[in-house]
Design an enzyme around this catalytic site. Structure first.
Site, PDB file in Angstrom:
ATOM      1  N   PRO A  89       0.808  -1.227   0.000  1.00 24.00           N
ATOM      2  CA  PRO A  89       0.000   0.000   0.000  1.00 24.00           C
ATOM      3  C   PRO A  89       0.840   1.274   0.000  1.00 24.00           C
ATOM      4  O   PRO A  89       0.324   2.348  -0.304  1.00 24.00           O
ATOM      5  CB  PRO A  89      -0.841  -0.120   1.277  1.00 24.00           C
ATOM      6  CG  PRO A  89      -0.126  -1.113   2.125  1.00 24.00           C
ATOM      7  CD  PRO A  89       0.561  -2.047   1.195  1.00 24.00           C
ATOM      8  N   GLU A 116       1.572  -8.021   9.116  1.00 25.23           N
ATOM      9  CA  GLU A 116       1.708  -6.582   9.336  1.00 25.23           C
ATOM     10  C   GLU A 116       2.548  -5.898   8.260  1.00 25.23           C
ATOM     11  O   GLU A 116       2.363  -4.730   7.949  1.00 25.23           O
ATOM     12  CB  GLU A 116       2.335  -6.327  10.717  1.00 25.23           C
ATOM     13  CG  GLU A 116       2.452  -4.862  11.109  1.00 25.23           C
ATOM     14  CD  GLU A 116       1.100  -4.180  11.243  1.00 25.23           C
ATOM     15  OE1 GLU A 116       1.046  -2.943  11.115  1.00 25.23           O
ATOM     16  OE2 GLU A 116       0.094  -4.883  11.476  1.00 25.23           O
ATOM     17  N   ARG A 154      -2.873  -8.450 -20.983  1.00 30.45           N
ATOM     18  CA  ARG A 154      -3.758  -8.105 -22.108  1.00 30.45           C
ATOM     19  C   ARG A 154      -3.072  -7.181 -23.115  1.00 30.45           C
ATOM     20  O   ARG A 154      -3.546  -7.040 -24.246  1.00 30.45           O
ATOM     21  CB  ARG A 154      -5.049  -7.473 -21.589  1.00 30.45           C
ATOM     22  CG  ARG A 154      -4.851  -6.138 -20.907  1.00 30.45           C
ATOM     23  CD  ARG A 154      -6.139  -5.648 -20.260  1.00 30.45           C
ATOM     24  NE  ARG A 154      -7.215  -5.509 -21.224  1.00 30.45           N
ATOM     25  CZ  ARG A 154      -7.371  -4.463 -22.017  1.00 30.45           C
ATOM     26  NH1 ARG A 154      -6.497  -3.461 -21.964  1.00 30.45           N
ATOM     27  NH2 ARG A 154      -8.375  -4.399 -22.869  1.00 30.45           N
ATOM     28  N   ASP A 169      -8.563   1.959 -25.150  1.00 30.83           N
ATOM     29  CA  ASP A 169      -9.016   1.830 -23.767  1.00 30.83           C
ATOM     30  C   ASP A 169      -8.922   3.158 -23.021  1.00 30.83           C
ATOM     31  O   ASP A 169      -8.075   3.994 -23.315  1.00 30.83           O
ATOM     32  CB  ASP A 169      -8.147   0.814 -23.008  1.00 30.83           C
ATOM     33  CG  ASP A 169      -8.497  -0.608 -23.394  1.00 30.83           C
ATOM     34  OD1 ASP A 169      -9.605  -0.830 -23.890  1.00 30.83           O
ATOM     35  OD2 ASP A 169      -7.640  -1.481 -23.194  1.00 30.83           O
TER      36      ASP A 169
END
Length: 246
Positions: A89, A116, A154, A169
């Site tokens: 994160p 953690e 992709r 896209d």
């Protein structure tokens, strides 16, 4: 391309890598996947991969030894220098540009953590990239790595049947994609825009560009700050902005 996932839960990947585009990509030999349980590389008698953090604190921390040894083995088996990606994160937020960059590589290794966090020596001495798929915390890095892998695979040559799809896209052009319609031309009283039925490809292309600008202005205005507008697009955008104020 070769993609390795270092994970404590390899079973999580089965449905994803054996379905849809990822399955087809393997059949076309554009990519190969391997899920490696790094617990198998633990050298302690309990096969544990985590330990208490120095200095105290909540939770457990992934130890360096199993992950270092697993990556060393995979790197030793590779013909090229792989990108070693830490799903975290705290990492760089994943974008289409990053997907396009990674799609040029021959070998990717994803480290999917749990608990953690990671021993900092993994981050400092082993990985080449840290990636986050958003400002939230998941139970582990598996889901995030699947998202990144899908986005990258992709883009590989020959994977998508229509080669223009990935070019048009959302985010690939720098703008959000225009609306799409298919048959029937009228459904429950809702009609397809007349221009799309006109057969005039120049008018259709102009409509699509305007709609792409309109959608970006309404939903992701921040993207316009770095998008290189043409003179015509500047004119259209000014008109759209005026209409928006009215």
């Amino acid at each position: 391309m070769k993609i390795d996932f270092l994970t404590l839960f390899p079973e999580m990947f089965e449905g994803v890598i054996h379905s849809s585009i990822l399955k087809k990509a393997q059949e076309k030999e554009a990519v190969s996947f391997q899920c490696v349980n790094f617990r198998e590389y633990s050298t302690n008698k309990h096969s544990s991969v985590d330990d208490y953090p120095y200095g105290g604190g909540a939770g457990m921390v992934l130890a360096p030894q199993p992950i270092f040894d697993a990556v060393d083995t995979l790197v030793g088996q590779s013909d090229t220098k792989p990108r070693v990606i830490l799903m975290c994160p705290q990492g760089e937020r994943f974008t289409q540009r990053k997907a396009e960059e990674l799609a040029k590589e021959e070998h990717l290794i994803f480290i999917c953590g749990h608990y953690e966090g990671y021993d900092e020596r993994i981050r400092e001495n082993l990985v080449t990239d840290e990636i986050s798929i958003g400002d939230y915390v998941l139970t582990g890095g598996e889901l995030g790595s699947m998202v990144v892998a899908d986005s990258v695979v992709r883009l590989l040559p020959g994977v998508l049947g229509n080669t223009t799809s990935k070019i048009e896209d959302s985010f690939s052009t720098g703008l959000l994609e225009h609306p799409h319609y298919t048959r029937p031309a009228e459904f429950r009283g809702y009609k397809v825009p007349d221009v799309l039925l006109s057969g005039n490809h120049a008018h259709i292309e102009e409509w699509r560009k305007k709609q792409s600008l309109k959608r970006t202005l309404e939903r992701r205005k921040d993207l316009l700050e770095s998008y290189p507008l043409t003179k015509q697009e500047e004119k259209w955008l000014a008109e759209l902005g005026k209409n928006e104020k009215e």
